[in-house]
Write a protein that holds these residues in place. Structure first.
Motif, mmCIF file in Angstrom:
data_model
loop_
_atom_site.group_PDB
_atom_site.id
_atom_site.type_symbol
_atom_site.label_atom_id
_atom_site.label_comp_id
_atom_site.label_asym_id
_atom_site.label_seq_id
_atom_site.Cartn_x
_atom_site.Cartn_y
_atom_site.Cartn_z
ATOM 1 N N MET A 1 3.962 1.955 11.321
ATOM 2 C CA MET A 1 3.970 2.532 9.914
ATOM 3 C C MET A 1 2.821 3.214 10.019
ATOM 4 S SD MET A 1 6.330 2.118 7.310
ATOM 5 C CE MET A 1 6.508 0.193 6.849
ATOM 6 N N ARG A 2 3.365 5.053 8.972
ATOM 7 C CA ARG A 2 1.815 5.819 9.164
ATOM 8 C C ARG A 2 0.544 5.461 7.747
ATOM 9 N NH1 ARG A 2 4.125 11.511 8.619
ATOM 10 N NH2 ARG A 2 4.838 11.338 6.922
ATOM 11 N N ASP A 3 -0.326 5.561 8.256
ATOM 12 C CA ASP A 3 -1.219 6.251 7.129
ATOM 13 C C ASP A 3 -0.893 7.622 6.162
ATOM 14 O OD1 ASP A 3 -2.877 3.231 8.532
ATOM 15 O OD2 ASP A 3 -3.607 4.836 9.160
ATOM 16 N N VAL A 4 -0.947 6.555 4.922
ATOM 17 C CA VAL A 4 -1.097 7.929 3.200
ATOM 18 C C VAL A 4 -2.221 6.936 2.430
ATOM 19 C CG1 VAL A 4 0.240 8.079 1.434
ATOM 20 C CG2 VAL A 4 1.643 7.884 3.996
ATOM 21 N N ALA A 5 -2.455 8.870 2.418
ATOM 22 C CA ALA A 5 -3.582 8.664 1.683
ATOM 23 C C ALA A 5 -3.439 9.686 0.614
ATOM 24 C CB ALA A 5 -5.091 9.300 2.529
ATOM 25 N N ILE A 6 -4.312 9.019 -0.551
ATOM 26 C CA ILE A 6 -4.602 9.671 -2.109
ATOM 27 C C ILE A 6 -6.196 11.188 -1.535
ATOM 28 C CG2 ILE A 6 -5.532 10.087 -4.118
ATOM 29 C CD1 ILE A 6 -4.690 7.710 -4.485
ATOM 30 N N VAL A 7 -5.452 11.896 -1.666
ATOM 31 C CA VAL A 7 -6.044 13.236 -0.960
ATOM 32 C C VAL A 7 -7.081 14.209 -2.449
ATOM 33 C CG1 VAL A 7 -5.350 13.582 1.545
ATOM 34 C CG2 VAL A 7 -4.838 14.840 -1.138
ATOM 35 N N ALA A 8 -6.080 13.898 -3.787
ATOM 36 C CA ALA A 8 -6.739 14.694 -4.695
ATOM 37 C C ALA A 8 -6.337 14.195 -5.768
ATOM 38 C CB ALA A 8 -6.196 15.933 -4.361
ATOM 39 N N PHE A 9 -6.869 13.945 -7.185
ATOM 40 C CA PHE A 9 -6.607 13.546 -8.531
ATOM 41 C C PHE A 9 -7.371 14.386 -9.243
ATOM 42 C CE2 PHE A 9 -8.900 10.833 -11.832
ATOM 43 C CZ PHE A 9 -7.514 10.853 -12.517
ATOM 44 N N SER A 10 -6.759 14.605 -10.695
ATOM 45 C CA SER A 10 -6.808 15.725 -11.365
ATOM 46 C C SER A 10 -6.122 15.027 -12.840
ATOM 47 C CB SER A 10 -6.381 16.971 -11.679
ATOM 48 O OG SER A 10 -6.711 17.606 -12.394
ATOM 49 N N GLN A 11 -7.117 15.262 -14.385
ATOM 50 C CA GLN A 11 -6.242 14.936 -14.979
ATOM 51 C C GLN A 11 -6.837 15.811 -16.175
ATOM 52 O OE1 GLN A 11 -8.648 10.497 -16.848
ATOM 53 N NE2 GLN A 11 -10.015 10.711 -14.551
ATOM 54 N N ARG A 226 -3.683 1.219 1.294
ATOM 55 C CA ARG A 226 -3.805 -0.045 2.348
ATOM 56 C C ARG A 226 -2.817 -0.786 2.244
ATOM 57 N NH1 ARG A 226 -5.598 2.949 5.897
ATOM 58 N NH2 ARG A 226 -7.793 2.738 6.587
ATOM 59 N N GLY A 227 -2.365 -1.300 1.310
ATOM 60 C CA GLY A 227 -1.548 -1.483 -0.067
ATOM 61 C C GLY A 227 -0.935 -0.863 -1.178
ATOM 62 N N MET A 228 0.418 -1.519 -1.787
ATOM 63 C CA MET A 228 0.842 -1.298 -2.309
ATOM 64 C C MET A 228 2.157 -2.417 -2.854
ATOM 65 S SD MET A 228 1.256 1.718 -4.976
ATOM 66 C CE MET A 228 1.291 3.046 -3.589
ATOM 67 N N ASP A 229 2.391 -2.280 -4.382
ATOM 68 C CA ASP A 229 3.350 -3.587 -4.835
ATOM 69 C C ASP A 229 3.586 -3.964 -5.598
ATOM 70 O OD1 ASP A 229 5.065 -6.146 -3.005
ATOM 71 O OD2 ASP A 229 4.424 -6.562 -5.322
ATOM 72 N N HIS A 230 4.974 -4.088 -6.517
ATOM 73 C CA HIS A 230 5.043 -3.852 -7.999
ATOM 74 C C HIS A 230 5.659 -4.959 -8.260
ATOM 75 C CE1 HIS A 230 9.093 -1.448 -8.405
ATOM 76 N NE2 HIS A 230 7.973 -1.493 -7.432
ATOM 77 N N ARG A 231 5.359 -5.608 -9.118
ATOM 78 C CA ARG A 231 6.217 -7.194 -9.392
ATOM 79 C C ARG A 231 5.991 -7.066 -11.531
ATOM 80 N NH1 ARG A 231 7.601 -9.187 -4.938
ATOM 81 N NH2 ARG A 231 7.287 -8.335 -3.289
ATOM 82 N N VAL A 232 7.609 -7.675 -11.503
ATOM 83 C CA VAL A 232 8.037 -7.689 -12.784
ATOM 84 C C VAL A 232 8.390 -9.311 -13.116
ATOM 85 C CG1 VAL A 232 10.033 -7.661 -11.856
ATOM 86 C CG2 VAL A 232 9.572 -7.164 -14.820
ATOM 87 N N GLU A 233 7.938 -9.809 -14.226
ATOM 88 C CA GLU A 233 8.361 -10.842 -14.914
ATOM 89 C C GLU A 233 9.447 -10.811 -15.474
ATOM 90 O OE1 GLU A 233 5.783 -13.508 -15.020
ATOM 91 O OE2 GLU A 233 3.956 -11.923 -14.868
ATOM 92 N N PRO A 234 10.239 -12.101 -15.753
ATOM 93 C CA PRO A 234 11.484 -12.002 -17.314
ATOM 94 C C PRO A 234 10.696 -11.402 -17.998
ATOM 95 C CG PRO A 234 10.181 -14.241 -15.904
ATOM 96 C CD PRO A 234 9.716 -13.541 -15.933
ATOM 97 N N HIS A 235 12.231 -11.052 -18.874
ATOM 98 C CA HIS A 235 11.698 -9.523 -19.699
ATOM 99 C C HIS A 235 11.232 -10.761 -21.528
ATOM 100 C CE1 HIS A 235 16.388 -9.853 -20.015
ATOM 101 N NE2 HIS A 235 16.223 -9.927 -21.047
ATOM 102 N N SER A 322 -17.115 4.267 -3.751
ATOM 103 C CA SER A 322 -16.781 2.996 -3.392
ATOM 104 C C SER A 322 -16.047 2.816 -2.462
ATOM 105 C CB SER A 322 -15.248 2.437 -4.434
ATOM 106 O OG SER A 322 -14.353 1.718 -3.814
ATOM 107 N N GLY A 323 -15.894 1.583 -1.508
ATOM 108 C CA GLY A 323 -15.243 1.368 -0.091
ATOM 109 C C GLY A 323 -14.321 1.007 0.819
ATOM 110 N N ARG A 324 -13.347 0.297 -0.844
ATOM 111 C CA ARG A 324 -12.621 -0.331 -0.895
ATOM 112 C C ARG A 324 -12.317 -0.862 -2.651
ATOM 113 N NH1 ARG A 324 -8.418 -4.132 2.167
ATOM 114 N NH2 ARG A 324 -8.275 -6.057 0.524
ATOM 115 N N ALA A 325 -11.130 -0.012 -2.961
ATOM 116 C CA ALA A 325 -11.343 -0.097 -4.262
ATOM 117 C C ALA A 325 -9.794 -0.704 -4.879
ATOM 118 C CB ALA A 325 -11.345 0.999 -5.134
ATOM 119 N N LEU A 343 -7.614 0.807 -2.133
ATOM 120 C CA LEU A 343 -7.738 2.166 -1.586
ATOM 121 C C LEU A 343 -8.822 1.326 -0.785
ATOM 122 C CD1 LEU A 343 -6.826 4.263 -4.732
ATOM 123 C CD2 LEU A 343 -4.799 3.824 -3.114
ATOM 124 N N GLU A 344 -9.060 2.414 0.432
ATOM 125 C CA GLU A 344 -10.287 2.489 1.336
ATOM 126 C C GLU A 344 -10.360 3.536 2.141
ATOM 127 O OE1 GLU A 344 -9.755 -0.041 4.949
ATOM 128 O OE2 GLU A 344 -9.643 -2.064 3.377
#
Lengths: 350, 405
Positions: A1-11, A226-235, A322-325, A343-344
């Motif tokens: 699996m490839r490594d993927v990173a966030i390289v920029a952020f703006s708001q 490094r990892g991402m997951d999403h889950r849902v509760e009963p509605h 941050s080293g690991r957020a 994120l690392e």
């Protein structure tokens, strides 16, 4: 699996009302800024994905107007989620993991000022049993808060302390809508006071993702996902234990949160009481800096606030704070859906 | 253009720029939804003052009922009747009721676990004030006088002190149970209520999520050992016997619901469209030129969709233009006072690089053609072109507008 990173952020700067600009006018400076940070142009982006909500705009397919700000000609691969932009980021992450693209632009925006967000959010509820009663977002959060108080897990002074800590932290965030502590105020829906509730406001955010060496080219210190997951509760709210968030707990486990300690956590907790639930579900100790940006209590542009949590966590990694957020995003009433990302700042040891 | 409905919340503290045009925008929809067998039975039951839940294969009773087990995703349909009294599992005091909410006076939102159920039903509780509400308190259904098969057939809940009933449920409709065979037992519930009987978690499986707080409070008000025991079969009353099987069959079942929804907005068009609208009021049509590709967009939306950059250079276009393509509308739209058939067209105003939409009139519908030269006819109040009519010029050459099709 490839490594993927966030390289920029703006708001954007988040404000109570941005009535002088349209959605695309609000969004465009953010898109230009985030691309400018990487030197990329629209034509260089492999995949574009956005998050927003027609009910906020009061108009069908409102995201197509915002797409004008991207520059969609010649035709681009593009997608949209009718959710917080954190879920758009998840879609883009998968796209990069599968190798279908090397870079992605993810953005999200929400203007709550044209309508009443408390009324608008009732329309996301079950249409048979809940929506006809018009229970608003503060009311539902208040039911959760009372359940927490009854269970002894928090009390009103503790909630006030969360509000104060968050808004004090936001003093260092030039984009925040509420900066600095303020009175807790009266009850909006008891037990939640004004200070326990997020500000209503308008805003937008964007991130750029890149895979492997492309990320290293674009950013001196990429925030590797490094990892991402999403889950849902009963509605159905009455089926759930409102004092707990099993979906957050599971998402965190699957995202690998507990493999090593995190130093920073950006939690999408629009209400003070929800931070109590999330801290427990995520097993966050006191050594973790929670919401150094001020979190959603300082700025909560609906549909962008979750993506901003991921962006703030990434930005902390980018600048070496941050080293690991951990980043968390939520959607739906009483923490119904939850996304957790890790994120690392260092290269992945394989 | 300047009316702001009272229900639209203006920006608090944010000075509103006087030049921002704004208008009320009301989005109103009657959502018509069909019901599955479980929801149909539940909502029909409410009409008949009977509350139904559904039993999962694991033995939990879900009220309100759903068609699929949220834990196993199994299809479920084992309907049971539960009590019309219950226990508050959490609450929130709402001092300022909003439009559409169940009560107009301050009330408590509550999750109520009805006797025999294992899950909470969200509704309103009519109470005198926050001091009159607590988790663990006993409540009962107050039925709406007019019921048609919806969640609002429950008008709200009201505080309920367990014990001999003075007047059954409430109001003039009390006593008349809709379904033969259940009436006597329902009546028994009211006559024979013992304070202790309601303390147990129904069928004995209610020790799952969310019950901890309620149970703790109840044990404080209960009476001894029975308070935490599951209901005993054979005891009097509905709650004591737990949820009872129900066929879910009613005369004239409700099979669908119409759920009206209304949201109020204050629409503001943004900078580019504000400039466009302001010019229209002077009978001018303005486009904006992209600084990158030099195309002129009408109406401008503030961004070049090709280049993704802001447009800002103002360019006056038209007033005349060319029909690039068109269609003939044969169906009369609701609330539209235009005779059919009529022609709706794409019109490339002179100087514009994008055609806009407009209606063509002043010419028989079957004489409209590509290349027809047209000009705007303004509405009486000068706010915008009402339609476009032929100018009488010769048709435009195809090559002059082929790129705009």
């Amino acid at each position: 699996m490839r490594d993927v990173a966030i390289v920029a952020f703006s708001q954007t700067d988040h404000v109570r009302s941005s009535e002088e600009v349209s959605e695309v006018e609000m969004l465009m400076p953010v898109l230009h800024d985030v691309l400018g940070r990487t030197g990329l142009r629209t034509g260089d982006i492999g995949f574009t994905c956005s998050g927003s909500c027609d009910y906020l705009a009061g108009r069908a397919f409102s995201f197509t107007m915002a797409l004008d700000g991207v520059g969609a000609w010649p035709p681009i691969p593009e997608s949209h989620v009718e959710m917080d932009g954190a879920w758009a980021l998840y879609e883009a992450w998968v796209k990069l993991l599968t190798g279908e693209a090397d870079t992605a632009l993810v953005y999200a925006y929400g203007k709550s000022s044209p309508g009443s967000v408390r009324d608008v959010l009732t329309r996301q509820l079950d249409p048979y049993y809940l929506a006809p009663l018009w229970p608003d977002s503060v009311a539902l959060a208040a039911l959760q808060a009372q359940a927490l108080i009854d269970s002894g897990e928090t009390d009103e002074p503790a909630l006030a302390a969360i509000a104060e800590r968050s808004r004090t932290a936001a003093e260092g965030n030039p984009h925040a809508q509420l900066r600095g502590p303020r009175p807790q105020g009266g009850y909006v829906v008891r037990p939640l006071r004004t200070g326990d509730c997020p500000p209503v406001g308008d805003g937008a955010a964007a991130v750029v993702l890149a895979a492997g060496d492309r990320a290293r080219e674009l950013c001196p210190r990429p925030a590797w996902i490094r990892g991402m997951d999403h889950r849902v509760e009963p509605h159905a709210l009455g089926v759930r234990d409102l004092t707990d968030s099993p979906s957050t707990r599971l998402a965190a486990e699957r995202a690998g949160v507990h493999e090593r300690p995190v130093d920073t956590a950006e939690l999408h907790a629009p209400f003070t009481s929800q931070e109590v639930v999330l801290r427990k579900a995520l097993r966050l100790g006191d050594s973790v800096a929670v919401n150094p940006s001020g979190g959603a209590l300082a700025a909560n542009p609906v549909m962008a606030a979750g993506l901003i949590r991921v962006g703030e966590a990434a930005a902390a990694v980018h600048r070496g704070a941050s080293g690991r957020a951990l980043a968390h995003a939520t959607s739906g009433p009483c923490l119904q859906q939850n996304l957790v990302a890790v994120l690392e700042g260092e290269p992945h040891a394989r | 253009m300047s009316a702001t409905p009272a229900s639209a919340t203006p920006a608090s503290g944010a000075p509103s720029s006087p030049e921002v045009p704004r208008a009320p925008l009301v989005v109103e929809f009657p959502f018509t939804r069909s019901l599955g067998p479980v929801q149909s039975a539940f909502l029909t039951g409410l009409r008949e003052r009977t509350v139904l839940g559904v039993r999962t294969t694991g033995g939990r009773v879900l009220v309100p009922p759903v068609e699929y087990d949220p834990e196993t995703s199994e299809e479920i349909g084992d309907l049971v009747e539960v009590g019309t009294t219950g226990t508050v599992t959490t609450w929130a005091w709402n001092p300022d009721p909003r439009r559409g909410q169940p009560l107009r006076t301050p009330f408590a939102w509550v999750l109520v676990r009805l006797d025999g159920a294992d899950t909470g039903l969200l509704h309103a509780l009519d109470a005198s004030g926050p001091d009159a509400v607590r988790t663990g308190m006993r409540v009962r259904v107050r039925w709406a006088a007019e019921r048609g098969g919806s969640i609002t057939d429950i008008a709200c809940f009201e505080p309920y002190r367990d014990g001999p009933e003075s007047g059954a449920e409430s109001g003039p409709e009390s006593g008349g149970e809709g379904s033969p065979g259940r009436g006597s037992e329902s009546g028994a519930e009211h006559r024979d209520d013992d304070p202790a009987e309601h303390r147990g978690p129904g069928n004995g499986t209610g020790s799952g999520t969310g019950s901890g707080t309620g149970r703790a409070t109840r044990s404080g008000t209960g009476s001894g050992t029975r308070s935490t025991e599951p209901a005993t079969p054979g005891a009097e009353g509905r709650a004591a016997t737990g949820p009872r099987s129900h066929s879910g069959e009613f005369d004239d079942p409700v099979t669908g619901v119409v759920v009206p929804a209304r949201l109020d907005y204050t629409y503001t068009p943004g900078r580019a469209q504000t400039r466009f609208i302001s010019a229209l009021a002077e009978r001018r049509t303005t486009g904006e030129r992209c600084p990158s590709c030099r195309k002129v967009y009408v109406p401008p939306r503030g961004a070049c969709p090709t280049c993704g950059v802001a447009t800002s250079e103002q360019v006056e276009v038209g007033p005349r233009g060319t029909v690039t393509t068109f269609c003939i509308v044969n169906i009369k739209a609701k609330n539209l006072d235009i005779e059919v058939p009529y022609v709706y067209a794409h019109i490339a105003l002179d100087g514009a690089d994008l055609p806009l939409h407009g209606r063509i009139a002043g010419i028989p519908y079957d004489r409209v053609r590509m290349g027809l030269r047209v000009e705007p006819v303004w509405t009486g109040d000068d706010r915008h072109p009402d339609h476009y009519r032929p100018t009488g010029e010769p048709d435009a050459d195809y090559d002059t507008y082929r790129e705009l099709l």
